[in-house]
Design an enzyme around this catalytic site. Structure first.
Site, PDB file in Angstrom:
ATOM      1  N   HIS A 180       0.725  -1.182  -0.019  1.00  0.00           N
ATOM      2  CA  HIS A 180      -0.069  -0.049   0.006  1.00  0.00           C
ATOM      3  C   HIS A 180       0.796   1.337  -0.007  1.00  0.00           C
ATOM      4  CE1 HIS A 180      -3.220  -2.508   1.246  1.00  0.00           C
ATOM      5  NE2 HIS A 180      -2.574  -3.012   2.365  1.00  0.00           N
TER       6      HIS A 180
HETATM    7  C1  BDR Z   1      -3.041   1.009   5.243  1.00  0.00           C
HETATM    8  O1  BDR Z   1      -3.303   0.378   6.442  1.00  0.00           O
HETATM    9  C2  BDR Z   1      -2.115  -0.022   7.313  1.00  0.00           C
HETATM   10  O2  BDR Z   1      -2.139  -1.026   7.614  1.00  0.00           O
HETATM   11  C3  BDR Z   1      -0.988   0.052   6.281  1.00  0.00           C
HETATM   12  O3  BDR Z   1       0.151   0.307   6.944  1.00  0.00           O
HETATM   13  C4  BDR Z   1      -1.549   0.968   5.078  1.00  0.00           C
HETATM   14  O4  BDR Z   1      -1.096   2.288   5.524  1.00  0.00           O
HETATM   15  C5  BDR Z   1      -3.678   0.009   4.147  1.00  0.00           C
HETATM   16  O5  BDR Z   1      -5.027  -0.048   4.509  1.00  0.00           O
END
Ligand code: BDR
Ligand code: CA
Length: 312
Positions: free
Chosen positions: A242
């Site tokens: 992500h």
């Molecule tokens: C986001 O949520 C977190 O768990 C990850 O680091 C990312 O920023 C993804 O939904």
């Protein structure tokens, strides 16, 4: 020309990769790393940020701690299932010891100070809950002209990863997300789950990173728990990175293809709390956010790996 950036983060396994990617991106001038509660608690994410700074040889970059909770209501849930109870897959203690203290000014004051004196507008890369960014915009509106744009990883227009429809970073603090994505007027690019899930990297990619060198090996160990959790969850050997997509977009603007959309964030206490939605048309009036809904998916993952391999 370099892009001055501040990264606001809650490391977090994918945050860890994103921070190393920032270090590996010659276009970026990293002014600060600021931390926010999120994947795990503030103390752990700040310690992780300090250790990752040491791993990435970024000792000159200040690390400052920010919000330890959301603006209004307590955090509903953390993401330790994915990131481990220390936020780095149980491997935080294996990373180098912090090579300097946390900056005493605190995240919001440090961001405001850096923005005020920046010779050119700064990109804020927000890859955790939006609490620090909302506080910055609320307490220091005079710095807004010094923000080139905010690149946010968060939200989803097609199903959530925390509740059925809410993405984690927005779900952690919907009031803050609403302020940043709906009420404010600073140019913003949103990198939602819809795209980050399409850019998941596979086992071969991860193995190549883990054998790229000592930093790659350390990252590989950090990612292992996350990888196992996704394998159990989806049945396949692939993980979403992500937050790296937001860093890559900041380094090479236009890497992600965006659509300008008016957004809304649900912040009531019903089952839709933390849900982001958009009118799938522009011209509806009001504030528009550039939502990254498409990219050359193979090129994105190849670019991230190429950069990391250089550093690792
Ligand atoms: C986001 O949520 C977190 O768990 C990850 O680091 C990312 O920023 C993804 O939904
Ligand atoms: Ca994150």
């Amino acid at each position: 020309m370099t892009v001055p950036v501040i990264i606001d983060t809650d490391p977090g396994v994918d945050d860890a990769v994103a921070l190393l990617l920032a270090a590996a991106s010659p276009e970026l001038e990293l002014l600060a790393i600021t931390t926010v509660f999120g994947n795990v608690g503030l103390e752990a994410v700040t310690d992780n940020a300090l250790r990752l700074r040491a791993l990435a040889a970024l000792g000159h970059v200040p690390v400052a701690a920010g919000a330890d909770r959301p603006l209004v209501h307590p955090q509903a849930e953390r993401a330790d299932r994915w990131h481990g109870s220390d936020g780095l897959g149980g491997c935080a203690a294996e990373l180098p010891e912090p090579d300097g203290p946390v900056n005493a000014r605190g995240a919001v004051a440090l961001m405001a100070d850096l923005l005020a004196v920046a010779p050119s507008p700064v990109t804020l890369v927000a890859i955790g809950p939006l609490t620090n960014v909302a506080l910055l915009l609320a307490a220091h509106p005079e710095v807004k002209p010094h923000i080139a744009r905010i690149v946010v990883m968060g939200g989803s227009l097609s199903g959530g990863n925390t509740t059925a429809a809410a993405e984690f970073n927005v779900a952690c603090d919907p009031e803050a997300a609403r302020r940043v994505l709906v009420e404010e007027d600073v140019a913003t690019t949103l990198v939602p789950l819809d795209l980050t899930l399409r850019c998941a990297v596979d086992g071969a990619w991860l193995d190549e990173l883990a054998t790229a060198g000592p930093r790659g090996a350390a990252l590989g160990r950090v990612i292992e728990h996350y990888r196992t959790q996704f394998r159990e969850f989806s049945g396949g050997d692939a993980v979403p990175l992500h937050d790296s997509l937001a860093v890559l977009e900041a380094a090479v603007p236009g890497t992600l293809r965006t659509t300008a959309l008016p957004l809304e964030v649900v912040y009531d206490h019903g089952p839709a709390r933390g849900v982001l939605f958009a009118a799938r048309r522009s011209g509806a009036g009001g504030r528009l956010v550039d939502v990254a809904l498409d990219a050359d998916v193979d090129e994105v993952s190849a670019t991230v790996l190429r950069r990391l391999r250089r550093l690792c």
